[in-house]
Design an enzyme around this catalytic site. Structure first.
Site, PDB file in Angstrom:
ATOM      1  CB  VAL A  14      30.920  78.378  37.360  1.00 29.51           C
ATOM      2  CG1 VAL A  14      29.979  79.607  37.273  1.00 29.51           C
ATOM      3  CG2 VAL A  14      30.478  76.981  38.024  1.00 29.51           C
ATOM      4  CE  LYS A 105      27.092  74.983  47.211  1.00 33.81           C
ATOM      5  NZ  LYS A 105      27.936  74.069  46.129  1.00 33.81           N
ATOM      6  CD  GLU A 129      19.219  84.070  40.514  1.00 32.02           C
ATOM      7  OE1 GLU A 129      17.924  85.022  40.098  1.00 32.02           O
ATOM      8  OE2 GLU A 129      18.541  82.754  41.096  1.00 32.02           O
ATOM      9  CB  ILE A 136      16.602  77.510  38.252  1.00 35.77           C
ATOM     10  CG1 ILE A 136      16.649  76.064  37.826  1.00 35.77           C
ATOM     11  CG2 ILE A 136      15.315  77.941  38.715  1.00 35.77           C
ATOM     12  CD1 ILE A 136      15.855  74.681  38.700  1.00 35.77           C
ATOM     13  N   GLY A 187      31.097  63.146  36.377  1.00 34.86           N
ATOM     14  CA  GLY A 187      31.141  63.910  36.677  1.00 34.86           C
ATOM     15  C   GLY A 187      30.341  64.889  37.624  1.00 34.86           C
ATOM     16  CE  LYS A 205      23.109  74.478  45.822  1.00 35.77           C
ATOM     17  NZ  LYS A 205      23.568  73.305  45.096  1.00 35.77           N
TER      18      LYS A 205
HETATM   19  N1  HSE Z   1      27.290  69.979  44.017  1.00 39.17           N
HETATM   20  C1  HSE Z   1      26.181  70.735  43.092  1.00 39.17           C
HETATM   21  C2  HSE Z   1      24.598  69.704  42.465  1.00 39.17           C
HETATM   22  C3  HSE Z   1      26.036  72.063  42.582  1.00 39.17           C
HETATM   23  O1  HSE Z   1      25.393  68.729  42.904  1.00 39.17           O
HETATM   24  O2  HSE Z   1      23.693  70.306  42.898  1.00 39.17           O
HETATM   25  C4  HSE Z   1      26.789  73.131  43.577  1.00 39.17           C
HETATM   26  O3  HSE Z   1      25.705  74.296  44.041  1.00 39.17           O
END
Ligand code: HSE
Length: 445
Positions: A14, A105, A129, A136, A187, A205
């Site tokens: 990220v 998160k 966010e 999103i 990946g 989340k």
């Molecule tokens: N590991 C999460 C997913 C992404 O596969 O959506 C990071 O929150």
């Protein structure tokens, strides 16, 4: 042009996406903010490691104090992941009067209230966010564009890894283990996939969504959570036969003063808008009392998609914060700034009655001996528990090598407790080898 100094903690997936976007869209971002965003430092463990994105080595540091004690840095972008040291660094940054953007998160779901309070006390902004559904913009939608609504429901597919695995099981008939290996090879899934496949990632989340959408405090560990690790190819095939797909759903439903909140693999009708969300994609369906139904769809993970949410938060802070103060935090006073709504709502948390998982229809798959009277006994037991049968399938082709057979039921709306009570009794019959699955079913409309 005025310059704003920021520091990025972490230069992984990220972090790289964030730096790329700041470079790629520099002209547009400067036009929007009226400022030049200068990445003064990137905090890394190993300065000499090869990087995906080229930056001057001079800005890399493994000295966090250098960053947190630098009064010219006004925004800290935390992209380390995990609880520590990320949490301590965020706290120190807020106390030092720095605005914080994070994609974390786990930290926000578990320590969000404490951090929001710290941000408010120090008159700075805390934005996250990217912590829910990657690219999103769901938190911005709930807290700003849709804030005139009371929400009745938010249901989402907010984990790309598990959605990828379920899609491969559904579309290619893969076994769970093979689909997981495929996700790892591409990946999407981590070497240790447990947080994703056990549903923990989704619970973090969902806890953030409950706070932002419903002002409801729920710790991720109190959210009834089940992952996809027990879903079999059989379950997927039976679902299709009944007209459903299995998706890992994060659900919050508010009815009057009751709120239910859970993470469950669920049968959803093939015609349901979330059923066509495939592979690593995420989507959320929001029911607002003014706007009615809204669905958002996009990439819930990945370097550029998550970076997009991070950069959006940086820009928002520059626009909503007091720019003059951002130029040098050492000169900040305690004046009130324009404060973003999900950063520091003044409302007390909602007092709602948490009911965990409400009633629903259920699918059950039992492995039983293929003998006379078996269906009758199971059906009678379900009836004794006031559970009404919607559909049953037993196929002769489902007879296994050991002579047992799969019998599957879909039953009408009831509580999970009554299903579990009935199944406890059923499991004691000598013709039952195994109760394989109990999966909630969202009704066909
Ligand atoms: N590991 C999460 C997913 C992404 O596969 O959506 C990071 O929150």
């Amino acid at each position: 042009m005025n310059k704003i100094n920021i520091a990025v903690l972490g230069f992984g997936n990220v972090g790289s996406g964030t730096i790329k976007i700041l470079n790629m869209n520099k002209v547009k971002i400067e036009a929007k903010t009226g400022c030049e965003i200068n990445v003064k430092n990137i905090f890394v463990k190993d300065i000499n490691k090869e990087r995906e994105v080229a930056v001057s080595k001079d800005i890399l540091t493994s000295n966090i104090d250098l960053i947190l004690e630098d009064p010219s840095i006004s925004i800290i972008v935390e992209l380390l992941g995990g609880v520590e040291p990320a949490l301590s660094y965020i706290k120190r940054a807020l106390i030092c009067g720095k605005n914080v953007v994070t994609a974390n998160k786990q930290v926000i779901a578990t320590y969000g209230n404490e951090l929001r309070k710290l941000a408010k006390e120090n008159n700075v902004l805390l934005k996250y966010e990217a912590s829910v559904a990657g690219g999103i913009p769901i938190l911005g939608l709930l807290s700003e564009s849709l804030s005139g609504n009371e929400f009745n429901e938010i249901t989402g597919i907010i984990n790309g890894t598990t959605n990828f695995i379920l899609t491969k099981m559904t579309e290619k008939g893969m076994d769970y283990d093979i689909a997981l290996k495929d996700a790892q090879a591409l990946g999407f899934a981590e070497a240790d996939p447990s947080s994703d496949v056990l549903g923990e990632d989704v619970a973090y989340k969902l806890s953030i969504l409950a706070k932002v959408g419903f002002n409801f405090d729920i710790s991720p560990k109190d959210i009834p959570t089940e992952g996809i690790n027990k879903i079999s190819k059989d379950d997927i095939e039976y679902a299709l036969e009944f007209g459903y797909k299995i998706k890992l759903l994060a659900t919050i439903i508010k009815t009057g003063n009751q709120i239910e909140c859970h993470v469950r693999p669920t049968f959803i009708p093939i015609s349901h808008p979330l059923a066509s969300v495939s592979n690593e994609y995420n989507a959320l369906l929001i029911k607002g009392n003014a706007v009615s139904d809204i669905m958002v769809y996009g990439k819930g993970a990945g370097s550029m998609a998550t970076g997009s949410a991070v950069v959006g938060d940086i820009i928002d802070i520059i626009i909503k914060g007091d720019c003059k103060k951002l130029f040098d935090v050492s000169k900040q006073t305690n004046d009130t700034k324009t404060i973003n709504s999900y950063n520091s709502s003044n409302a007390s948390p909602s007092i709602l009655n948490f009911i965990g998982e409400g009633e629903s229809m259920f699918y059950m798959n039992m492995i039983v001996s293929d003998s006379p009277g078996v269906m009758g006994k199971i059906s009678t037991c379900l009836g004794n528990h006031e559970i009404s049968i919607d559909s049953v399938i037993q196929r002769s082709s489902a007879i296994r090598n050991d002579g047992f057979v799969s019998v599957v039921y879909i039953v009408h709306k009831c509580s999970r407790t009554s299903i579990q009570d009935a199944l406890k009794e059923i499991a004691n019959y000598d013709f039952v080898k195994e109760i394989k699955s109990i999966i909630p079913v969202s009704p066909l409309n």
